[in-house]
Scaffold this motif. Structure first.
Motif, short mmCIF file in Angstrom:
data_model
loop_
_atom_site.label_atom_id
_atom_site.label_comp_id
_atom_site.label_asym_id
_atom_site.label_seq_id
_atom_site.Cartn_x
_atom_site.Cartn_y
_atom_site.Cartn_z
N LEU A 187 -62.00 118.34 10.83
CA LEU A 187 -61.92 117.21 9.90
C LEU A 187 -60.49 116.68 9.76
O LEU A 187 -60.27 115.47 9.72
N LEU A 188 -59.51 117.58 9.68
CA LEU A 188 -58.12 117.13 9.53
C LEU A 188 -57.69 116.31 10.75
O LEU A 188 -57.01 115.29 10.62
N GLY A 189 -58.10 116.76 11.93
CA GLY A 189 -57.77 116.01 13.14
C GLY A 189 -58.43 114.64 13.15
O GLY A 189 -57.83 113.65 13.57
N VAL A 190 -59.68 114.58 12.68
CA VAL A 190 -60.38 113.29 12.58
C VAL A 190 -59.65 112.37 11.61
O VAL A 190 -59.49 111.17 11.87
N VAL A 241 -68.68 103.58 -3.19
CA VAL A 241 -69.76 103.32 -2.24
C VAL A 241 -69.41 102.17 -1.29
O VAL A 241 -69.87 102.13 -0.15
N ILE A 242 -68.55 101.25 -1.73
CA ILE A 242 -68.19 100.13 -0.88
C ILE A 242 -67.44 100.58 0.38
O ILE A 242 -67.42 99.90 1.40
N PHE A 243 -66.85 101.78 0.32
CA PHE A 243 -66.07 102.29 1.45
C PHE A 243 -66.88 103.18 2.38
O PHE A 243 -66.33 103.74 3.33
N VAL A 244 -68.17 103.29 2.14
CA VAL A 244 -69.01 104.14 2.97
C VAL A 244 -69.39 103.47 4.29
O VAL A 244 -69.14 104.01 5.37
N THR A 286 -59.97 111.22 0.87
CA THR A 286 -59.63 111.81 -0.42
C THR A 286 -60.90 112.18 -1.18
O THR A 286 -60.97 113.25 -1.81
N PHE A 287 -61.89 111.32 -1.13
CA PHE A 287 -63.11 111.52 -1.90
C PHE A 287 -64.31 111.92 -1.04
O PHE A 287 -65.42 112.04 -1.55
N GLY A 288 -64.09 112.12 0.25
CA GLY A 288 -65.15 112.62 1.12
C GLY A 288 -66.24 111.62 1.41
O GLY A 288 -67.40 112.01 1.63
N VAL A 289 -65.91 110.32 1.44
CA VAL A 289 -66.92 109.31 1.73
C VAL A 289 -66.77 108.74 3.14
O VAL A 289 -67.26 107.66 3.44
N ILE A 300 -75.22 106.17 1.61
CA ILE A 300 -74.98 105.31 0.44
C ILE A 300 -75.67 105.90 -0.79
O ILE A 300 -75.08 105.99 -1.87
N GLU A 301 -76.94 106.32 -0.63
CA GLU A 301 -77.67 106.92 -1.75
C GLU A 301 -76.99 108.21 -2.21
O GLU A 301 -76.87 108.47 -3.41
N TYR A 302 -76.53 109.02 -1.26
CA TYR A 302 -75.86 110.27 -1.60
C TYR A 302 -74.56 109.99 -2.37
O TYR A 302 -74.24 110.67 -3.35
N THR A 303 -73.81 108.99 -1.92
CA THR A 303 -72.55 108.65 -2.57
C THR A 303 -72.77 108.15 -3.99
O THR A 303 -72.04 108.52 -4.92
N ILE A 304 -73.78 107.33 -4.17
CA ILE A 304 -74.10 106.82 -5.51
C ILE A 304 -74.45 107.97 -6.44
O ILE A 304 -74.08 107.99 -7.62
N ALA A 305 -75.15 108.98 -5.90
CA ALA A 305 -75.59 110.11 -6.73
C ALA A 305 -74.47 111.09 -7.03
O ALA A 305 -74.50 111.76 -8.07
N HIS A 306 -73.47 111.20 -6.15
CA HIS A 306 -72.48 112.28 -6.29
C HIS A 306 -71.04 111.80 -6.47
O HIS A 306 -70.16 112.63 -6.73
N ASN A 307 -70.79 110.52 -6.31
CA ASN A 307 -69.43 110.00 -6.42
C ASN A 307 -69.37 108.86 -7.43
O ASN A 307 -70.40 108.40 -7.91
#
Length: 210
Positions: free
Chosen positions: A180-183, A52-55, A165-168, A40-47
């Motif tokens: 990752l694509l398979g996931v 963040v609600i989707f993390v 799409t946004f890597g979260v 969550i902290e990483y997403t707030i800092a970089h996205n």
């Protein structure tokens, strides 16, 4: 006493059991949000902040279920609250089944690729299996109809789109980074499966066969 008593309405919906479920899920939800703290902290800092609600996917699913249990304890008295309770119930079932199965699958997929499982992984396996099972057990006690699966499906598919799409998406074991694509495909397919399973259990509940 028959073993079937332990998944009967009398056992599962008595107030002691509902309060136990409420507090266990509430504590699990809080722990889950703490578990996602670093991401969550990483997403707030970089996205963008709205992402963040989707993390924290699993804790949010658990939150939906916790709210739904509270509505079983205190049925809503107004149309607005009734509609909100239906939405929470549909989201609880779809997301709890989806992320319950997803987390267990990802843990074992990582292990199959060489990840070393520790006790926290086994704790997560147990707790996420419980998420999926309790959601399916309580479908017959919830009051939402098939129509409410539409917003639940829309939310969950949108969550998948934002995640990949946004890597979260939830951080994966290092061993799965090359897959990752398979996931992603598995995650989207699991959303469809969870919606279908929720619909099936609703149909069975109406026929009083579960």
């Amino acid at each position: 006493m028959s073993i079937s008593f332990f998944w009967s309405r009398a056992f599962l919906t008595n107030r002691f059991m509902l309060w136990l479920l409420f507090w266990c899920n509430l504590v699990g939800t809080i722990y889950g949000y703490k578990w996602y703290g670093d991401q969550i902290e990483y997403t707030i800092a970089h996205n963008l902040i709205w992402q963040v609600i989707f993390v924290p996917d699993s804790p949010t699913a658990s939150l939906f279920f916790t709210i739904s249990v509270l509505f079983l304890l205190y049925p809503p008295k107004t149309p607005a609250l009734t509609g909100f309770s239906y939405l929470m119930e549909s989201l609880a079932v779809v997301t709890s089944v989806k992320y319950g199965i997803w987390a267990v699958s990802i843990i074992f997929a990582g292990a199959a690729q060489g990840d070393h499982l520790v006790w926290q992984d086994w704790m997560l396996v147990a707790s996420h299996l419980i998420m999926a099972v309790e959601a399916l057990l309580f479908v017959r006690f919830f009051r939402f109809g098939a129509f409410m699966l539409i917003p639940a499906a829309a939310w969950t598919f949108f969550n998948d789109i934002v995640d990949y799409t946004f890597g979260v998406y939830p951080w994966l074991p290092d061993e799965l980074q090359d897959h990752l694509l398979g996931v992603e495909y598995f995650t989207i397919g699991l959303t469809a499966f969870s919606v279908l399973l929720a619909w099936l259990f609703l149909r069975l509940a109406k026929r009083k066969t579960i």
